[in-house]
Structure formats: C-alpha cells, structure tokens
Design a protein around this motif. Structure first.
Motif, short mmCIF file in Angstrom:
data_model
loop_
_atom_site.label_atom_id
_atom_site.label_comp_id
_atom_site.label_asym_id
_atom_site.label_seq_id
_atom_site.Cartn_x
_atom_site.Cartn_y
_atom_site.Cartn_z
N TYR A 191 -0.82 10.48 -13.60
CA TYR A 191 -1.79 9.99 -12.88
C TYR A 191 -3.08 10.27 -13.33
O TYR A 191 -4.09 9.18 -13.56
N SER A 212 -0.02 2.29 -11.90
CA SER A 212 0.55 2.00 -10.59
C SER A 212 1.99 2.35 -10.63
O SER A 212 2.79 2.48 -9.78
N ARG A 263 -0.30 1.96 -4.84
CA ARG A 263 0.40 1.20 -5.74
C ARG A 263 0.43 -0.43 -5.71
O ARG A 263 0.10 -1.07 -6.65
#
Length: 531
Positions: A187, A179, A247
């Motif tokens: 990611y 996050s 997130r």
C-alpha cells in the motif's frame, strides 16, 4: 483581446478561456479528491485488545463480533483510552470472570479488535502502530518531491496537456491498483507511485491556464482552478461517508480519472509552448479556433511568419537579459539571499499548516466527515478574498494578515473552555481560511520578488521547500500524546513567525519587477551635498 500579436489574442478572458476553465475543472476536482484522501483511507480507527478467554479466536477486526465493548471488558481490559488500549490485564486461569484476571498487572496485547473496518488500520492490523498510519501521509507527500522534476520535464518536452493527462491518468491507474493490495508495505509503495504521477496536476493546469490568460491574470487563474479543487477536497468526506470502506472508495473515485482520455480531442495545447517547439502549423490552427470562439478578427495570411518572428524576439530578449549564474548570484547579492531565505520559511510554514489542518480535522468535536468537508469549504471564501484584495491591499499586507489570522485563530483554540466545542471549530476554520489565503498569495508574491531571468527556477525552489512542510504535516498529530494542544499551537506558532518575516521584504504591488539580480539591490545612498 485585440492586438497585433498572438500574445494579445491568447490573453484575457473570453469564451475560449471559459471553455478551457470548464475542461480543467474535472482534473482539478480529481486533484482535490486524490490529494488528501489518506485522511480517510488511513483514518484513525478505534481498537481494543482481543481477549481470547472471553471471545474465542475471532479474526482481528472481524465484523461478526456482536459487541464492541461487552460486559466482560470491565474486568478484562484496563480501559479503551489511547494510553491503555495497547495492554490487557494478566489472565490467571483461562476463564472470563472477574477473578480470572490480575487487575494489578498488564501485559501487551497480542491481537486487536477494531470497531470498524473502514480504513487500512483495521485491514492491515495497525493497532498500537500509530506511526505506520501517519507514515502513509508522509510517503504521499514525499512523492511530491519526486513528481515535480519528472512532470516538469514532461511538460517542457511533450507539452502542458501531455503532462496534465499523464498526471491524471497515472494517478487513476495506480490509485485503482492501490485498492487491490494485500499488505501494508505494498500500500505504501502504491501511495508513493500514485503521488509521483498525480502530484503535478495543479502545476500543469496552472501553467496551461496562465499561458492562455496571460501572466497578469494569474490571480484569476488561481481562483478558477482553486474552486473545483476545493470542491473535490470536500467530496472526499462525502464519498467516504457513502462507501464506508477504503477499497470501495478507491474503486469508485479513481476510475473517474479515465475520462481525461478524451482530452487530446477536447483540451487545447498552449500556443506559447507550440511556438517554442517550432510547431507553427498547429499553433496557427489553435489560434484560428480561438478567433472563431472569441469572435476575433485574426488575419490568416502570414500568421505563421508572425509567430516565428515573435519566438525569435523572445529568444533574443532572453539572451540580452542573461546574467551570472544563479549560485554565483546567491553568493554575491545579500538581498537575493534575504528574499530566498524568507520565501523558504514562508513556504514551509504555509504548506505545513495547510496540510496539517486537513490531516488533523479528525480531532475536532462532532462528525469527522462534516468537519473535513467544512475545513475544505473554508478554502472558498479565502480564494475569493484573495482575488478581491491582492490587487487592492497589496501582496505584503494581505500575506501578513493571512498569517496573523491563521496564527491567532489556532493559538486561541487551547484557550477556550471545554464547553465551547463550536467556538473551537469556528477558530479552526478561520485558521484554515487564513492558511489558504497565505498559500494562494505566495504563488503571486514569490514570483514577483525575484528577477525575470531566474523567476521560474526560484519559484520552483520555494515550492519544493514547501514540500518539506507537506512531508512533516502528517506526523504533527503524533505530538498529541504529549498534550492535545501541542499540534494546534505548533500550527499557530509557525505562521506567527512568518508574519514577522514579511517586514524583511518589500511589497511588489504597482512596482516594476526586477529583470536582473542587480535590480534587487537597493540604490546606494546619495552623496552628501557639500556646503
């Protein structure tokens, strides 16, 4: 739950096993929560070209934009359909009037504006890069390949509980770190590492549950673990609806995993694993706890000697039943090759459809969150039906019906008129229920098709082959650019072929399971009787 050995005292359903199932419910719920969260965290997001002549130099995807499609979009944009949203009309004079654009010439978009910022598509500016969005799911499932041998080693070396806690906590730590990443490739790396740790929660929990219930209770074990897992899968949609930002979703979901840090004091280790590692004192202590919880009469004198004797008997039995190596057996026995090829096809098909339907739930009419929750909830009746029917109808008939239900439901969706979206959703849910039944039945059926000596290895090999289906499943929606119906028909065609393959192997219900590879071969025909 009475008998003369630890096998009888540890098997069956009692208060101890119910307590174990309650403790495993949290890891299973988290598995459902983490396993396909990329469906929402990397969800498709509506976007259009950024038109600097009309809206200035706003940051791509900025929520400060007051309108998603203002009036000037009629002459500045070709359309917002999937085919045209990567292009804009050629500007002529830098103005924002109908005459300021050449409506006969298109140019590629340089920047994009996103309708929402809820997923990574807007955050990492993935407009017109659908393959990058789909790659997230593929990378997630590649991590499953890597996870199985690593966590399998941990399970055998440091225990079922150790593998379970490592998997849950590892997924929690890496998911939380995910996050905070600031780039698409960071990611992807976090997604891969999270899965490497987290993908083995279910296998670890299943093995632990089986070793406390007994192998004959594996259908019950799949039910008590599958229900909280389905609930966790449905919770993905609810949490995304509440947070509405990827997130925030991760920062709410992943810290829950740290609750399992209490499990070294709450979750019992498998007595079978303790005895195989020679830790008889711990095994005796756990068995005493079982006796107290289940109100059993277990003599404390000589219990450690009895466990040692049972371990020696198991080792001797393994030595007696040892036969030729697995590779040589595959070459030698045609029936083994046949069963192995059929099982590989079954697993790839079942896993591909199971995950593919979850990934494609966004394509259904109506709310994406409600649709995903319904698709997850469709697993519950499937698990219940399997529990009721596997030992009654038989393995092969149930698996055949499950594959046919999946195939006919999904192939029927493109045949419906456009005015019947609810009927399409109903068929989609029937297809997901059938896929769940098939995958759940495969865990039992596959294990019974192979001999005792190689059963665990061949089941693991088939499960690993199924991961290929999981890797390919997120890419299937990309075929929709050639026709919206293609992914759905593909999801239906594979189970149809798998249903036909069930005729190549025997049913195993109420039959003696093979101990060696030679047991797989059919007996030779009887010689003709002479006159």
């Amino acid at each position: 739950m009475s008998g003369g050995g630890s096998e009888a005292w540890c098997s069956g359903w009692g208060r101890w096993q119910a307590r174990l199932a309650a403790l495993l419910a949290l890891p299973m719920l988290l598995t459902g929560l983490f396993n396909t969260n990329y469906v929402f965290l990397a969800a498709p997001t509506q976007y259009r070209c950024h038109i600097p002549e009309c809206e200035g130099n706003f940051t791509s995807g900025s929520p400060a934009l007051e309108k998603w499609l203002p009036a000037w979009s009629e002459w500045a944009l070709p359309s917002t359909s999937a085919n045209d949203r990567c292009h804009r009309w050629q500007p002529l004079d830098g103005g924002c009037t109908p005459s300021s654009f050449d409506n006969a010439t298109v140019i590629p978009c340089e920047r994009f504006v996103y309708k929402t910022n809820s997923s990574i598509v807007a955050e990492f500016d993935l407009g017109c890069q659908e393959w990058k969005r789909s790659l997230v799911g593929t990378v997630h499932n590649v991590g499953m390949f890597i996870s199985l041998p690593i966590l399998g080693f941990i399970s055998d070396r440091w225990g079922r509980r150790g593998a379970l806690l490592t998997s849950v906590c590892g997924a929690g730590v890496l998911g939380l770190l995910k996050s905070f990443v600031t780039s698409y490739y960071a990611y992807l790396l976090a997604e891969l590492l999270e899965t490497v740790f987290g993908a083995s929660v279910y296998p670890s929990a299943f093995v632990l549950m089986i070793e406390w219930l007994g192998v004959e209770q594996r259908i019950l074990a799949s039910l008590v673990l599958g229900v909280p897992m389905a609930a966790g899968t449905a919770s993905v949609a609810l949490l995304d609806y509440v947070t509405n930002y990827w997130r925030l979703w991760a920062r709410c979901a992943y810290p829950i995993a740290f609750l399992v840090l209490l499990y070294p004091w709450l979750l019992p280790e498998s007595v079978r694993w303790l005895t195989t590692r020679g830790r008889y004192t711990e095994a005796v202590r756990v068995l005493s706890q079982v006796a107290k919880c289940n109100k059993l009469d277990i003599p404390s004198e000589g219990l450690e000697k009895m466990l040692l004797s049972e371990t020696e008997q198991v080792n001797n039995k393994e030595d007696i039943t040892a036969d030729e190596g697995l590779f040589a057996a595959v070459i030698k026995y045609p029936e083994l090759r046949r069963r192995l090829c059929v099982c590989f096809a079954w697993w790839v098909s079942a896993v591909f459809v199971f995950y593919g339907l979850a990934v494609s739930a966004h394509a259904l009419a109506g709310s994406a969150h409600a649709n995903y929750a319904l698709v997850a909830a469709a697993e519950l009746p499937a698990l219940l039906l399997n529990t009721l029917l596997l030992d009654r109808a038989g393995r092969r008939p149930l698996l055949t019906c499950a594959f046919l239900l999946t195939a006919l439901s999904l192939i029927g969706i493109p045949c419906l008129p456009d005015s019947a979206p609810r009927a399409g959703t109903a068929l989609y849910l029937c297809g997901k229920a059938g896929a769940t039944m098939a995958l759940n039945a495969l865990y039992v059926y596959t294990a019974e098709l192979f001999p005792t000596r190689a059963r665990q290895r061949l089941l693991a090999a088939c499960s690993a082959a199924g991961r290929l289906g999981a890797v390919l499943a997120p890419l299937a929606p990309l075929l929709a650019v050639y026709g919206w119906w293609i992914p759905t028909v593909l999801f239906g065609a594979l189970p149809l072929c798998s249903a036909l393959l069930t005729r190549l192997v025997p049913d195993t219900l109420h039959r003696r399971l093979p101990d060696t590879f030679a047991d797989l071969q059919p007996p030779p025909p009887a010689p003709p009787v002479s006159a």
